[in-house]
Design a protein around this motif. Structure first.
Motif, PDB file in Angstrom:
ATOM      1  N   LEU A  89       0.840  -1.261   0.039  1.00  0.00           N
ATOM      2  CA  LEU A  89      -0.028  -0.078  -0.079  1.00  0.00           C
ATOM      3  C   LEU A  89       0.935   1.246   0.037  1.00  0.00           C
ATOM      4  CD1 LEU A  89      -2.948  -0.929   2.453  1.00  0.00           C
ATOM      5  CD2 LEU A  89      -2.777  -1.221  -0.103  1.00  0.00           C
ATOM      6  N   THR A  93       0.402   4.264  -2.798  1.00  0.00           N
ATOM      7  CA  THR A  93       0.290   5.422  -2.424  1.00  0.00           C
ATOM      8  C   THR A  93       0.982   6.470  -3.440  1.00  0.00           C
ATOM      9  OG1 THR A  93      -0.396   4.847  -0.062  1.00  0.00           O
ATOM     10  CG2 THR A  93       0.239   7.095  -0.529  1.00  0.00           C
ATOM     11  N   GLN A 136      -3.495  -2.327  -5.778  1.00  0.00           N
ATOM     12  CA  GLN A 136      -4.480  -2.758  -4.821  1.00  0.00           C
ATOM     13  C   GLN A 136      -5.086  -4.122  -5.067  1.00  0.00           C
ATOM     14  OE1 GLN A 136      -3.943  -0.350  -2.825  1.00  0.00           O
ATOM     15  NE2 GLN A 136      -5.932   0.505  -2.717  1.00  0.00           N
ATOM     16  N   TRP A 140      -4.860  -7.261  -2.301  1.00  0.00           N
ATOM     17  CA  TRP A 140      -5.795  -7.874  -2.042  1.00  0.00           C
ATOM     18  C   TRP A 140      -5.551  -9.685  -1.981  1.00  0.00           C
ATOM     19  CZ3 TRP A 140     -11.371  -6.166  -4.215  1.00  0.00           C
ATOM     20  CH2 TRP A 140     -11.823  -4.911  -3.651  1.00  0.00           C
ATOM     21  N   PHE A 159     -12.049  -3.412   5.370  1.00  0.00           N
ATOM     22  CA  PHE A 159     -10.881  -3.051   4.443  1.00  0.00           C
ATOM     23  C   PHE A 159     -11.160  -3.268   3.017  1.00  0.00           C
ATOM     24  CE2 PHE A 159      -7.335  -4.506   2.214  1.00  0.00           C
ATOM     25  CZ  PHE A 159      -6.245  -3.469   2.426  1.00  0.00           C
ATOM     26  N   TYR A 160     -11.787  -4.293   2.658  1.00  0.00           N
ATOM     27  CA  TYR A 160     -12.230  -4.598   1.296  1.00  0.00           C
ATOM     28  C   TYR A 160     -13.177  -3.730   0.837  1.00  0.00           C
ATOM     29  CZ  TYR A 160      -9.415  -9.103   1.702  1.00  0.00           C
ATOM     30  OH  TYR A 160      -8.413  -9.847   1.684  1.00  0.00           O
ATOM     31  N   THR A 163     -11.407   0.173   0.257  1.00  0.00           N
ATOM     32  CA  THR A 163     -10.306   0.244  -0.576  1.00  0.00           C
ATOM     33  C   THR A 163     -11.260  -0.218  -2.121  1.00  0.00           C
ATOM     34  OG1 THR A 163      -9.759  -2.203  -0.395  1.00  0.00           O
ATOM     35  CG2 THR A 163      -8.710  -0.334   0.876  1.00  0.00           C
ATOM     36  N   HIS A 166     -12.983   3.047  -3.188  1.00  0.00           N
ATOM     37  CA  HIS A 166     -12.097   3.925  -3.721  1.00  0.00           C
ATOM     38  C   HIS A 166     -11.516   3.633  -5.007  1.00  0.00           C
ATOM     39  CE1 HIS A 166      -8.094   5.956  -3.930  1.00  0.00           C
ATOM     40  NE2 HIS A 166      -8.878   6.974  -3.550  1.00  0.00           N
ATOM     41  N   TRP A 213      -7.986   8.925  -0.394  1.00  0.00           N
ATOM     42  CA  TRP A 213      -7.103   7.826  -0.157  1.00  0.00           C
ATOM     43  C   TRP A 213      -6.056   7.782   0.981  1.00  0.00           C
ATOM     44  CZ3 TRP A 213      -6.596   2.937  -0.202  1.00  0.00           C
ATOM     45  CH2 TRP A 213      -5.456   2.374   0.119  1.00  0.00           C
ATOM     46  N   ILE A 216      -7.996   7.313   4.138  1.00  0.00           N
ATOM     47  CA  ILE A 216      -8.201   5.909   4.044  1.00  0.00           C
ATOM     48  C   ILE A 216      -7.115   5.153   4.590  1.00  0.00           C
ATOM     49  CG2 ILE A 216      -8.662   3.886   2.906  1.00  0.00           C
ATOM     50  CD1 ILE A 216     -10.516   5.469   1.097  1.00  0.00           C
ATOM     51  N   PHE A 217      -5.641   5.622   4.082  1.00  0.00           N
ATOM     52  CA  PHE A 217      -4.556   5.031   4.487  1.00  0.00           C
ATOM     53  C   PHE A 217      -4.252   5.149   6.042  1.00  0.00           C
ATOM     54  CE2 PHE A 217       0.228   4.436   4.242  1.00  0.00           C
ATOM     55  CZ  PHE A 217      -0.086   3.145   4.015  1.00  0.00           C
TER      56      PHE A 217
END
Length: 236
Positions: A89, A93, A136, A140, A159-160, A163, A166, A213, A216-217
């Motif tokens: 991640l 990013t 991403q 997963w 989480f799923y 992300t 987004h 993002w 979110i991170f």
């Protein structure tokens, strides 16, 4: 509840700053002289596309604020098992940051009518955004391979969900970016005239998704929860 209020306050603040730079708050009836004396005010208002995008981004911001609020409320229950944040991640990013920077460079080039740099910025922005999505998906796959399934724990589901939502917005943005890139290679006069506005809309959208993002991170990494705990201890 406090989390969602803070998030919405940030969205409102950014929207207010953006509107203040779009002459939406101007008073044309108080401006004297010819129209040509006021560059950029010939139409008297913002293009409808910018207004529409602004409203859409406000809705998207509210949606992610609701997700954030639900995340904080759910993590307080006993069955919550936080999952590790994949190291990939960090790279993803970086890709999204590069994508946003590339589109900003394309916007600057469009205002200077430097079509070569506009094309380079659009292509770079698109490729790095695509790399972000691929990264991403790989993150997963790595999590699933390690046994972190969607239904294993509420933390995994969030989480799923977050992300993935987004990623869908990035995918939709790539569609619009593709149309803008096609305009950059088009010789049609109308496409060239609208290119600057299209690039600006893409840059706005990308900057906003980058901001989302990053939030979110911070949330998934657990830093936001730690910050809130520190604030609560200071206030208590």
């Amino acid at each position: 509840m406090s989390v969602i209020l803070v998030f919405l306050a940030v969205i409102v603040g950014i929207s207010g700053w953006w509107l203040s730079h779009q002459r939406l708050m101007s008073k044309p009836w108080l401006e004297h002289g010819s129209v040509s004396a006021f560059p950029g005010t010939e139409s008297g208002s913002m293009p409808p596309a910018k207004v529409g995008l602004g409203v859409f981004l406000a809705v998207v911001g509210a949606l992610f604020a609701l997700f954030t609020s639900a995340y904080f409320m759910r993590m307080g229950l006993s069955d919550w098992r936080p999952m590790p944040v994949p190291k990939l991640l960090w790279l993803n990013t970086g890709m999204l940051v590069l994508s946003s920077v590339a589109l900003q460079c394309a916007l600057v080039a469009a205002r200077r009518k430097d079509i070569r740099m506009v094309r380079l910025g659009l292509i770079t922005g698109g490729l790095t955004a695509l790399a972000f999505l691929i990264g991403q998906l790989q993150a997963w796959r790595d999590l699933v391979a390690d046994g972190y399934y969607l239904s294993s724990n509420p933390a995994n589901s969030f989480f799923y969900l977050i992300t993935g939502m987004h990623g869908l917005h990035i995918l939709g943005g790539l569609f619009g970016l593709g149309r803008t890139t096609a305009k950059a290679w088009s010789d049609a006069p109308n496409d060239r005239q609208r290119l600057s506005l299209s690039v600006e809309l893409c840059a706005m959208y990308w900057h906003f998704l980058l901001f989302i993002w990053l939030a979110i991170f911070v949330l998934l990494a657990g830093w936001a929860a730690n910050f809130i705990d520190i604030c609560r201890q200071l206030l208590s």
